[in-house]
Design an enzyme around this catalytic site. Structure first.
Site, PDB file in Angstrom:
ATOM      1  N   TYR A  86      14.774  -7.345  25.855  1.00  0.00           N
ATOM      2  CA  TYR A  86      16.092  -7.302  26.482  1.00  0.00           C
ATOM      3  C   TYR A  86      17.135  -6.782  25.502  1.00  0.00           C
ATOM      4  CZ  TYR A  86      17.534 -11.374  23.753  1.00  0.00           C
ATOM      5  OH  TYR A  86      17.843 -12.221  22.714  1.00  0.00           O
ATOM      6  N   PHE A 102      25.561  -8.160  21.730  1.00  0.00           N
ATOM      7  CA  PHE A 102      25.559  -9.415  20.971  1.00  0.00           C
ATOM      8  C   PHE A 102      24.151  -9.846  20.569  1.00  0.00           C
ATOM      9  CE2 PHE A 102      25.369 -10.765  25.446  1.00  0.00           C
ATOM     10  CZ  PHE A 102      24.286 -11.621  25.449  1.00  0.00           C
ATOM     11  N   ASP A 103      23.133  -9.245  21.202  1.00  0.00           N
ATOM     12  CA  ASP A 103      21.752  -9.599  20.838  1.00  0.00           C
ATOM     13  C   ASP A 103      20.800  -8.561  21.431  1.00  0.00           C
ATOM     14  OD1 ASP A 103      19.686 -10.957  19.689  1.00  0.00           O
ATOM     15  OD2 ASP A 103      19.575 -12.544  21.211  1.00  0.00           O
ATOM     16  N   PHE A 137      22.667  -8.556  30.735  1.00  0.00           N
ATOM     17  CA  PHE A 137      21.327  -8.383  30.151  1.00  0.00           C
ATOM     18  C   PHE A 137      20.602  -7.222  30.840  1.00  0.00           C
ATOM     19  CE2 PHE A 137      22.255 -12.837  29.309  1.00  0.00           C
ATOM     20  CZ  PHE A 137      21.850 -12.981  27.978  1.00  0.00           C
ATOM     21  N   TYR A 167      26.679 -19.697  28.341  1.00  0.00           N
ATOM     22  CA  TYR A 167      27.005 -20.639  27.257  1.00  0.00           C
ATOM     23  C   TYR A 167      28.319 -21.372  27.504  1.00  0.00           C
ATOM     24  CZ  TYR A 167      23.099 -18.479  24.883  1.00  0.00           C
ATOM     25  OH  TYR A 167      21.853 -18.031  24.567  1.00  0.00           O
ATOM     26  N   ILE A 187      18.858 -20.175  29.032  1.00  0.00           N
ATOM     27  CA  ILE A 187      20.109 -20.423  29.744  1.00  0.00           C
ATOM     28  C   ILE A 187      19.833 -20.295  31.236  1.00  0.00           C
ATOM     29  CG2 ILE A 187      21.585 -19.703  27.818  1.00  0.00           C
ATOM     30  CD1 ILE A 187      21.915 -16.992  29.220  1.00  0.00           C
TER      31      ILE A 187
END
Length: 557
Positions: free
Chosen positions: A45, A55-56, A118, A101, A75
């Site tokens: 992902y 962010f990731d 995502f 979050y 999550i």
């Protein structure tokens, strides 16, 4: 509405999302399974904010993410967004803050109340309750035996991850993968997946991670928790305890004798591997393979496999590698540890101690006079190989065959078969090569061939002892020269000699060596007596055969 949420130009903000937004922008044509609550999954992902800032990313870490979906380990938005995905499916997920979050965020990474975007691709799905998935792609019609534990197998394979990423292939190495089954040399899933296969069978085997390389994966090609897909072609297999397997394809109705150790055999064969690949053939050379049985001249499996064959039999001999060429193979056509299959057609066999085999087909009644050594005989014959191949026949000529028995004019076996026959008698003869044309053969006759003759004796004439051209029925005349010199001129020319000999034969006082050309026999007699070759015989030149034998000069009248 979705485009507005993804950041594309929009007329207005629709407000906060209540649930995760799912965009299935790529769905594979074939979806064998969808991720469900409790499944283990592997996926890649990229995670971004609304403005596109990353962010990731699992790609950046160089490793896929593996976990259980729908049980609260992810999550909530991701848990929901991943359910129902197929392998290789791609999704855009928009996760609102309360499903991500929340108002807390992740310090230094995700601010509070952040909506997360995502881009996900599903790579693997499995469940701890999964079993091996085996699909038979093709299977040969004939399957006499299937793989069992402790068998040694040779197979080709292509290995991929569940998403189709290749990680290994035996084809690229140019050789089969060779190993034992059920002894721990393979991953558990492959050990199980090979069981029950036939030689030549193709299978697709899907192995869940806990039957493959599990949490550790393998090297850089197989990630942790990866399901593996193997496309397998079983080339051959055997068990170290196997002996030679025989299949009698065709056995003649009449089999008077079976081959044993010490016999010399001639046979044709096709030699193939278990997958049907031809590695050798006597037919391609247009000549039989000739050898002794049980003497170690051929591989042990063939030595055993030819025991008990009949002439004309067709037999399949399946030989495990430990009775063939073993782990090393032979040349570039027989791989190591290969099972060999020989389709054999036995042409003939014999033993070096065999005599001529004589079968009387017809013998006239009142048969009191039979052929002896030195007799002159006329006979018809047909000559063939034991497989029925016709070689020669006297019927192709105008006259019967003529020969003096014991004069080394025919092969020894035929000479023996013509002895003790009556005129009109018919026989079948089986002549082994050491009494025929031997290892070298003759024109039209293969080397080491056993011959079959059908003979019929037409007529016979009593012969004369070896070395004689004429014998007296009684005592020869006391004054032989004087009686032979018809004109009393002291010399005997050829015509006088011929007239005298013919008179003796006509009066029954003696007989010539039987021949189709008696004039030649008489001419030979005259030539032998005319020592100085001056065209006449003198008293000093004329000698009886008995006198010559005593003087050891040469054999004559």
């Amino acid at each position: 509405l979705l485009l507005g949420i993804l950041g594309a130009p929009a007329l207005g903000d629709p407000g906060p999302l209540e649930d995760v937004v799912i965009d299935r922008y790529y769905i594979p044509k074939i979806c064998l399974r969808e991720a469900q609550m409790g499944d283990f999954i592997r996926y890649h992902y990229n995670g971004t904010f609304k403005d596109g800032k990353k962010f990731d990313s699992s790609y950046d870490r160089g490793a896929t993410v593996a976990g259980v979906v729908g049980v609260g380990r992810l999550i909530t938005g991701m848990d929901r967004g991943l359910q129902g995905m197929c392998v290789n499916e791609r999704r855009h997920l928009i996760v609102p803050p309360h499903l991500g979050y929340g108002s807390i965020g992740v310090a230094g990474l995700i601010p509070p109340d952040a909506t997360l975007y995502f881009d996900v691709v599903m790579l693997d799905i499995w469940n701890k309750n999964d079993k091996l998935q085996i699909t038979t792609l093709s299977k040969p019609e004939r399957c006499n035996r299937t793989v069992e534990n402790s068998d040694f197998v040779r197979y080709h394979y292509n290995g991929t991850l569940l998403d189709g990423t290749p990680f290994d292939s035996s084809y690229s190495k140019g050789s089969t993968y060779d190993t034992y089954v059920g002894t721990g040399w393979l991953i558990k899933g492959m050990d199980q997946g090979l069981l029950g296969m036939c030689a030549g069978e193709k299978r697709s085997i899907i192995i869940p991670p806990f039957l493959a390389y599990g949490e550790k994966g393998y090297g850089t090609t197989i990630p942790p928790q990866a399901s593996l897909v193997f496309s397998v072609l079983l080339v051959d297999f055997h068990n170290p305890k196997d002996g030679v397997f025989l299949e009698h394809l065709e056995v003649p109705a009449s089999c008077k004798r079976r081959a044993v150790t010490g016999d010399f055999i001639r046979y044709h064969y096709n030699g193939t591997l278990m997958d049907g690949t031809l590695f050798d053939s006597s037919y391609s050379r247009n000549e039989t393979y000739n050898t002794y049985i049980g003497k170690g001249y051929i591989i042990p499996g063939m030595d055993q496999g030819l025991q008990g064959v009949c002439i004309g039999e067709q037999r399949r001999v399946v030989i495990p590698p430990h009775l063939a060429y073993g782990e090393d193979g032979a040349g570039d056509k027989i791989p190591g540890s290969a099972v060999l299959i020989f389709d054999v057609h036995v042409i003939d066999f014999h033993n070096p101690a065999d005599p001529v085999e004589i079968e009387t087909v017809f013998r006239p009644e009142g048969c009191n006079v039979t052929t002896r050594d030195r007799d002159f005989v006329r006979y018809h014959y047909n000559c063939s190989l034991l497989d029925g191949t016709r070689l020669f026949s006297s019927h192709d000529y105008e006259k019967p065959q003529e020969v003096t028995l014991g004069a080394n004019k025919v092969i020894e076996g035929l000479n023996s078969g013509l002895l003790d026959m009556c005129a009109g008698e018919r026989r079948g003869l089986i002549v082994p090569p050491h009494l025929g044309h031997g290892e070298s053969g003759a024109r039209g006759v293969p080397g080491s061939a056993v011959l079959r003759f059908e003979v019929e004796l037409i007529s016979m004439e009593e012969g004369v002892p070896e070395g004689y051209l004429f014998i007296w029925h009684g005592e020869p005349p006391a004054s032989l020269y004087e009686q032979m010199d018809l004109n009393k001129d002291g010399g005997i020319p050829a015509d006088e000699f011929s007239t005298f000999i013919k008179t003796q034969v006509a009066e029954g006082k003696g007989r010539l060596m039987p021949s189709s050309d008696p004039e030649k026999v008489i001419a030979d007699m005259f030539r032998n007596q005319d020592r100085n070759q001056d065209g006449k015989i003198t008293p000093d030149e004329l000698k009886l055969k008995s006198d010559e034998d005593q003087e050891k000069i040469h054999e004559e009248l």
